[in-house]
Design an enzyme around this catalytic site. Structure first.
Site, PDB file in Angstrom:
ATOM      1  N   ARG A 175      44.391  70.195  46.582  1.00  0.00           N
ATOM      2  CA  ARG A 175      43.352  71.228  46.489  1.00  0.00           C
ATOM      3  C   ARG A 175      42.022  70.554  46.753  1.00  0.00           C
ATOM      4  NH1 ARG A 175      40.769  68.536  43.572  1.00  0.00           N
ATOM      5  NH2 ARG A 175      39.337  70.283  43.347  1.00  0.00           N
ATOM      6  N   GLY A 176      40.965  71.393  46.800  1.00  0.00           N
ATOM      7  CA  GLY A 176      39.662  70.887  47.225  1.00  0.00           C
ATOM      8  C   GLY A 176      39.553  71.128  48.727  1.00  0.00           C
ATOM      9  N   ALA A 177      38.411  71.676  49.155  1.00  0.00           N
ATOM     10  CA  ALA A 177      38.290  72.163  50.528  1.00  0.00           C
ATOM     11  C   ALA A 177      38.662  71.132  51.604  1.00  0.00           C
ATOM     12  CB  ALA A 177      36.881  72.713  50.740  1.00  0.00           C
ATOM     13  N   GLN A 230      40.325  71.749  36.543  1.00  0.00           N
ATOM     14  CA  GLN A 230      40.150  70.656  37.515  1.00  0.00           C
ATOM     15  C   GLN A 230      39.105  69.644  37.040  1.00  0.00           C
ATOM     16  OE1 GLN A 230      40.364  73.885  38.270  1.00  0.00           O
ATOM     17  NE2 GLN A 230      41.105  74.263  40.331  1.00  0.00           N
ATOM     18  N   ASP A 234      33.180  75.329  48.899  1.00  0.00           N
ATOM     19  CA  ASP A 234      34.367  75.693  49.685  1.00  0.00           C
ATOM     20  C   ASP A 234      34.017  76.388  50.987  1.00  0.00           C
ATOM     21  OD1 ASP A 234      35.424  75.476  46.783  1.00  0.00           O
ATOM     22  OD2 ASP A 234      37.168  75.360  48.108  1.00  0.00           O
ATOM     23  N   LYS A 247      34.013  76.762  43.143  1.00  0.00           N
ATOM     24  CA  LYS A 247      34.866  77.145  42.015  1.00  0.00           C
ATOM     25  C   LYS A 247      34.159  78.106  41.069  1.00  0.00           C
ATOM     26  CE  LYS A 247      38.219  76.344  41.417  1.00  0.00           C
ATOM     27  NZ  LYS A 247      39.230  77.371  41.840  1.00  0.00           N
TER      28      LYS A 247
END
Ligand code: MRU
Length: 356
Positions: free
Chosen positions: A52-54, A206, A247, A258
């Site tokens: 995850r994470g852009a 996260q 993002d 987020k």
């Protein structure tokens, strides 16, 4: 310093290789990789946030295209077969998550590359090989961009500062230094002592699970707080800056990140604290006029009602679980990119830096 960084994603082997990635759902208690040998497992890993994470999602998708092409018999298929399969795999991966534009950017880049190779008298094996190199280039470039973001952004941080961050925009969300966390790692390397207040980041934690874990591994002063404590921490004068990732950033500078980031920006403005976003240029979506056009992912009820591995809400309760929110440009003091710092944040400053 670099030794504290983990390999969030790694391509193992040659054209018939596979994507290995850290299963981030297991952190902070287990550092374990999974091997993704088909496109379905990469789609699933993105969907359930194993990766995850852009930027990391974009890198995974680019490798996903390469894994997807392995279903072809390259010795027998035509260029057209290869392109059809690539389009099919790309359309499938594009359905995994909607908000981070890096996913679509990476898929577009792979498709554009494939199209540029047609009519060049290459074998389909050579085309597939070049596409793997393209995915590896996306991966390598991310590392370089994150370092540059850190170098520019560390100038905004001074010795002794307290800083709040939200979610995880670190090495786990990218290929090495991260975006927001790159500022902290770089400032730390420069000898500046910072204290990072890490929002735990409900519902999937996260911040608590990933950001606190990364910062501790780098020996940076880390204080974990619950999301609803930020106002009090600011009121007590403990923080002098807020830094988060993004993002997707629209042409006017509105930035999706987020869920909870927008609230943090409002709080920062009230307390006269600068609010910075750190993101590479491929997180900008200049096709969107404003943040109102950014698609916001809505995730499953269970993330709220069974948040901590046990039931935390009554049976049958309605929930609403948007995974991202949009911070209006007017609340963002500056955006730190690999090309430099955008300040003030508005359409003309953005185009000037990105399209120069
Ligand atoms: O749902 P996630 O964990 O993928 O959300 C990640 C974030 O919001 C990050 O802040 C953002 O992707 C930037 S990562 C460098």
């Amino acid at each position: 310093m670099a030794s504290s960084f983990v390999k969030t994603l790694e391509w193992k082997g040659g054209l018939d290789g596979h994507l290995s990635l850290i299963d981030q759902t297991l952190l902070p208690t287990r550092l374990q990789t999974i091997d993704c040998k088909d496109v379905e497992s990469i789609w699933e890993a993105i969907k359930v946030l194993r990766v995850r994470g852009a930027p990391a999602i974009g890198i995974a998708a680019a490798y996903g295209v390469c894994v997807g092409l392995q279903e072809l018999d390259l010795t027998a298929c035509s260029e057209q077969d290869l392109l059809e399969r690539l389009n099919e795999v790309s359309a499938y991966l594009a359905q995994s998550r909607p908000t981070a534009v890096n996913l679509f950017w990476a898929l577009d880049r792979m498709t554009t590359k494939a199209n540029s190779l047609l009519a060049k008298q290459l074998t389909t094996t050579q085309i597939a090989q070049t596409l793997l190199q393209e995915a590896q280039a996306i991966h390598d470039e991310d590392r370089i961009m994150c370092r540059a973001i850190g170098s520019y952004g560390a100038e905004l941080l001074e010795q002794g500062m307290g800083v709040i961050t939200h979610c995880n925009a670190g090495g786990l969300a990218t290929s090495e230094y991260g975006t927001a966390l790159s500022l902290f790692f770089t400032a730390h390397e420069q000898g500046k002592e910072l204290t990072i207040y890490v929002d735990e980041t409900r519902p999937l934690l996260q911040g608590a699970r990933l950001t606190a874990w990364e910062l501790l591994r780098s020996n940076i002063n880390t204080v974990l707080i619950c999301d609803n404590m930020a106002a009090q921490v600011m009121h007590e004068g403990k923080v002098q800056a807020v830094v988060t990732g993004a993002d997707r950033i629209a042409a006017n500078g509105d930035a999706a990140n987020k869920i909870g980031t927008y609230g943090l920006a409002v709080l920062a403005r009230h307390h006269n604290i600068p609010f910075y976003i750190a993101a590479p240029s491929n997180t900008f979506d200049l096709t969107l006029e404003s943040g109102d056009d950014i698609p916001i992912e809505v995730r499953a009820d269970e993330e709220i009602t069974c948040g901590f591995g046990r039931q935390t809400g009554p049976d049958g309760v309605a929930t609403y679980n948007p995974a991202f929110d949009v911070t209006p440009a007017e609340l963002i003091t500056a955006i730190v990119t690999e090309k430099g710092i955008i300040q003030p944040v508005n359409q003309s400053q953005i185009s000037e830096l990105l399209l120069a």
